[in-house]
Motif scaffolding. Structure first.
Motif, mmCIF file in Angstrom:
data_model
loop_
_atom_site.group_PDB
_atom_site.id
_atom_site.type_symbol
_atom_site.label_atom_id
_atom_site.label_comp_id
_atom_site.label_asym_id
_atom_site.label_seq_id
_atom_site.Cartn_x
_atom_site.Cartn_y
_atom_site.Cartn_z
ATOM 1 N N VAL A 1 -5.289 -14.564 -4.934
ATOM 2 C CA VAL A 1 -4.808 -15.061 -6.222
ATOM 3 C C VAL A 1 -3.475 -15.778 -5.989
ATOM 4 O O VAL A 1 -2.824 -15.584 -4.960
ATOM 5 C CB VAL A 1 -4.645 -13.914 -7.244
ATOM 6 N N LYS B 1 1.668 -15.546 -1.259
ATOM 7 C CA LYS B 1 0.564 -15.576 -2.218
ATOM 8 C C LYS B 1 -0.005 -14.165 -2.395
ATOM 9 O O LYS B 1 0.189 -13.289 -1.564
ATOM 10 C CB LYS B 1 -0.535 -16.523 -1.747
ATOM 11 N N GLY B 2 -0.760 -13.989 -3.477
ATOM 12 C CA GLY B 2 -1.343 -12.690 -3.750
ATOM 13 C C GLY B 2 -2.634 -12.458 -3.006
ATOM 14 O O GLY B 2 -3.451 -13.375 -2.829
ATOM 15 N N GLU C 1 6.047 -9.948 -14.666
ATOM 16 C CA GLU C 1 5.176 -9.314 -13.683
ATOM 17 C C GLU C 1 4.373 -8.174 -14.305
ATOM 18 O O GLU C 1 4.894 -7.397 -15.099
ATOM 19 C CB GLU C 1 6.011 -8.764 -12.525
ATOM 20 N N LEU D 1 1.207 -9.100 -1.066
ATOM 21 C CA LEU D 1 1.385 -10.538 -0.820
ATOM 22 C C LEU D 1 1.204 -10.834 0.658
ATOM 23 O O LEU D 1 1.445 -9.985 1.519
ATOM 24 C CB LEU D 1 2.737 -11.026 -1.322
ATOM 25 N N ASP E 1 2.815 -13.130 -11.669
ATOM 26 C CA ASP E 1 2.965 -14.239 -12.612
ATOM 27 C C ASP E 1 2.522 -13.876 -14.028
ATOM 28 O O ASP E 1 2.375 -14.751 -14.882
ATOM 29 C CB ASP E 1 2.195 -15.470 -12.117
ATOM 30 N N VAL F 1 -0.053 -9.719 -5.767
ATOM 31 C CA VAL F 1 -0.747 -8.645 -6.480
ATOM 32 C C VAL F 1 0.243 -7.503 -6.675
ATOM 33 O O VAL F 1 0.804 -6.974 -5.714
ATOM 34 C CB VAL F 1 -1.986 -8.175 -5.705
ATOM 35 N N SER F 2 0.468 -7.125 -7.924
ATOM 36 C CA SER F 2 1.480 -6.122 -8.254
ATOM 37 C C SER F 2 0.906 -4.845 -8.858
ATOM 38 O O SER F 2 1.607 -3.847 -8.967
ATOM 39 C CB SER F 2 2.505 -6.724 -9.230
ATOM 40 N N SER G 1 -0.902 -9.438 -11.432
ATOM 41 C CA SER G 1 -0.087 -10.266 -10.543
ATOM 42 C C SER G 1 1.334 -10.456 -11.059
ATOM 43 O O SER G 1 1.627 -10.202 -12.231
ATOM 44 C CB SER G 1 -0.738 -11.638 -10.352
#
Length: 345
Positions: free
Chosen positions: A11, A336-337, A55, A331, A32, A15-16, A30
């Protein structure tokens, strides 16, 4: 028990947050402010939520068993939003939320973790200001515990089979055990720093970064100095020593616990699968699976059953586990995720 890397979800942003629903759907949050929902093993996006503004720090599922996809609750910034994903819309926005709640006490007070209890009546939350709270999902009333952490409260969990008890962990190196009906503190465990390693290099402070509770009340706490504390005082598993049923959960008794030194770096995520299997991840992506049991004298024993390492994740932020899969998110080297999907062999 071993896992093998099967696939990767990529993604745009880190990724959070990760969460499996009861239908096996996987939600990927994510940095974003977006959420994507998948039905593994397919990597096609079923639904998406965008433009949350901050986030996505946590996701939990509120759905019932009859739902096709279900209802989801998402923490972003100081807010929590619930969305019904059983809608014709493929992409949802904050204006589509069924409920929007301000849980942070001010603009700087970010919500860190959400969890829903077994009967789906209460939502727990933790925040940067150190507060721990409960939302009654039927009335949307927000209740904060009288005792808060002296620093960031990173994680909070419901105690299984206890109608009004939660535990929280914070950057003050404390695990707090609350009665959320009375708002009182029932017990606490203050973690001290580990001894210096032989190299003479100081370890990080023992901030509590992750908590996991088994279905029978065994607790695992992951710290920033690379340790796991297992607390067995409240464990009611079939293989646990027989204990009298107390008026409250006794999981924070230090005498009933044991320490595992896993790594030199932070333990950022932990999850139980079943009563006795614990999976953890370090910040740099070392994955370890432990089987928890008791010796003939009733002492807690954790045996390492499997370990591996992520392949393309530079920094791990979250894991999610269900009966057949382990998903690790974070990440990659380009920022990037990415979420790696590992399958149970």
């Amino acid at each position: 028990m071993t896992y093998s890397l099967r696939d990767s979800i990529k993604v745009p942003a880190a990724v959070s947050a990760l969460s499996f629903g009861s239908q096996g759907n996987l939600a990927v949050g994510s940095a974003d402010g977006s959420v994507r929902v998948y039905k593994l093993p397919s990597l096609k996006v079923l639904k998406a939520i965008r433009q949350l503004g901050d986030e996505v720090s946590s996701i939990c599922w509120l759905n019932n068993r009859d739902a096709q996809i279900g209802e989801i609750c998402v923490a972003s910034g100081r807010n929590a939003y619930s969305f019904n994903l059983d809608t014709e819309k493929l992409i949802l926005a904050p204006t589509d939320a069924l409920v929007s709640l301000e849980l942070g006490e001010d603009d700087e007070d970010v919500v860190n973790e959400l969890n829903v209890n077994e009967n789906k009546k209460y939502l727990s939350f933790s925040s940067d200001a150190g507060s721990v709270g409960i939302v009654d999902l039927s009335t949307r009333q927000i209740t904060r515990m009288k005792t808060r952490h002296n620093s960031i409260c990173d994680t909070v969990k419901f105690v299984p089979h206890r109608s009004s008890e939660i535990v929280s962990g914070g950057y003050d190196s404390a695990i707090l055990h609350h009665d959320f009906f009375q708002r009182n503190l029932l017990s606490r465990f203050d973690i001290t720093a580990a001894a210096l390693p032989s190299s003479g290099v100081s370890l990080s402070p023992p901030f509590v970064l992750s908590l996991a509770l088994s279905p029978c009340g065994l607790i695992a706490a992951g710290t920033a100095d690379g340790r796991i504390w297992l607390g067995a005082g409240g464990d009611k598993a079939t293989n646990a020593p027989k204990r009298k049923k107390g008026r409250k959960w006794e999981g924070l008794q230090e005498s009933e616990g044991t320490w595992i030194q896993v790594a030199d770096g932070p333990i950022v995520a932990a999850a139980f699968t079943g009563e006795t299997t614990l999976i953890i991840s370090t910040l740099l992506g070392r994955l370890v699976c432990y089987s928890v049991s008791y010796d003939n004298e009733g002492h807690l024993v954790a045996n390492e059953r499997w370990q591996s390492a992520v392949e393309a994740i530079n920094k791990v932020n979250a894991i999610a586990v269900n009966q057949g899969s382990l998903v690790v998110g974070g990440l990659d080297e380009f920022g990037k995720g990415i979420a790696e999907v590992w399958s149970l062999d």
